[in-house]
Enzyme design. Structure first.
Site, PDB file in Angstrom:
ATOM      1  CE  LYS A 175      -1.889  -1.095   3.620  1.00  0.00           C
ATOM      2  NZ  LYS A 175      -2.810  -1.501   5.048  1.00  0.00           N
ATOM      3  CB  THR A 208      -6.175   8.698   6.624  1.00  0.00           C
ATOM      4  OG1 THR A 208      -5.428   9.433   7.351  1.00  0.00           O
ATOM      5  CG2 THR A 208      -6.600   9.553   5.289  1.00  0.00           C
ATOM      6  N   GLY A 210      -7.621   4.309  10.471  1.00  0.00           N
ATOM      7  CA  GLY A 210      -8.141   3.160  10.310  1.00  0.00           C
ATOM      8  C   GLY A 210      -8.062   2.679   8.758  1.00  0.00           C
ATOM      9  CB  THR A 211      -6.978   3.759   5.732  1.00  0.00           C
ATOM     10  OG1 THR A 211      -5.648   4.093   6.035  1.00  0.00           O
ATOM     11  CG2 THR A 211      -7.666   5.217   5.621  1.00  0.00           C
ATOM     12  N   GLY A 212      -5.696   1.343   6.968  1.00  0.00           N
ATOM     13  CA  GLY A 212      -5.280  -0.074   6.721  1.00  0.00           C
ATOM     14  C   GLY A 212      -6.217  -1.137   7.445  1.00  0.00           C
ATOM     15  CB  CYS A 213      -8.200  -1.670  10.591  1.00  0.00           C
ATOM     16  SG  CYS A 213      -6.846  -1.214  11.729  1.00  0.00           S
TER      17      CYS A 213
END
Length: 267
Positions: A175, A208, A210-213
């Site tokens: 990412k 942004t 929590g975008t990874g979770c």
């Protein structure tokens, strides 16, 4: 409702990341979310203020009772903060879900900078979780730590992804959100096919958290529903992009996403 996803991760009291984001993402994409909570955090948009660890035996028990009764079509891991927790989750996978697809989000540092993985647990993460993953979803700082390399360009992303692939996962989603530039590039690197690039205009926003979770759980929902890896990644990216664009603007720091943009409200 289709696709059972068991999420093994930490709780975010602010609701933007962790288990809370995972449940929202899976639910709003039509799946059924189940959880094994690995840690409790006192957290908001401004950062992580405290962490309370969950005993390893209770983490294992959560996984056991859910998998024996409800089963799972995909499992997603997030915050696994210590060697004992990593080893516990890996053993539960082997005992109760040896053939279930696994999405590993190698959570290491919170958005505000608080460490969420003990430094001595990095090798255990690589050997126990990364090696077992159907798909690994690191951001740039996480991939840099896992590969002990600098990642400053698209070519660096490719090299790091190929290095991670050699650790054992079937797919790696690199990412590019932490890279510079107006264009955001994510790269899906697979053991059995050429890399696939996903490109989009970078969104200038502070919302942004929590975008990874959310991305990892959205991918897990797709796999649980029978989508191929590339299709699951493409749908997850589109879901997260819209969630960022329609973020509610809550909090004084890195604000949460609008996970519910797929739903039609009555009021």
């Amino acid at each position: 409702m289709r696709g059972r996803v068991l999420i093994c991760a930490g709780s975010d009291s602010g609701g933007g990341a962790g288990i809370q984001a995972d449940i929202k993402a899976v639910t709003c994409l039509g799946g059924f979310a189940m959880t094994a909570i690995t840690a409790l955090t006192a957290q908001n948009t401004e950062g992580v203020h405290d962490v309370h660890e969950i005993h390893e035996e209770f983490i294992a028990k959560q996984m056991e009772v859910v998998l024996k009764d409800l089963g799972a079509d995909c499992i997603k891991t997030g915050m696994l903060h210590s060697i004992p927790v990593i080893e516990t989750v890996r053993k539960a996978l082997e005992d109760f879900a040896p053939h279930v697809p696994l999405v590993v989000d190698p959570v290491m540092v919170a958005k505000g900078g608080h460490p969420l993985l003990e430094s001595q647990a990095l090798e255990a993460m690589k050997r126990k979780m990364v090696a077992r993953a159907t798909i690994l979803t690191p951001n740039i700082p996480e991939a840099a730590l896992l590969t002990a390399s600098e990642i400053k360009s698209r070519d660096d992303m490719l090299r790091a992804g190929e290095t991670l692939l050699r650790l054992g996962p079937k797919h790696v989603l690199m990412k590019g959100g932490h890279m510079e530039g107006d264009e955001l590039i994510d790269i899906l690197i697979s053991a059995d096919s050429e890399p696939v690039e996903f490109r989009g205009e970078r969104i200038d926003t502070a919302h942004t958290h929590g975008t990874g979770c959310t991305t990892a759980s959205a991918v897990a929902a797709g796999l649980a529903q029978g989508l191929g890896v590339e299709e699951a990644v493409a749908r997850a990216r589109d879901y997260v992009r819209k969630a960022i664009l329609t973020a509610p603007g809550f909090g004084h720091g890195h604000g949460p996403l609008n996970h519910a943009h797929t739903l039609k409200a009555d009021v």
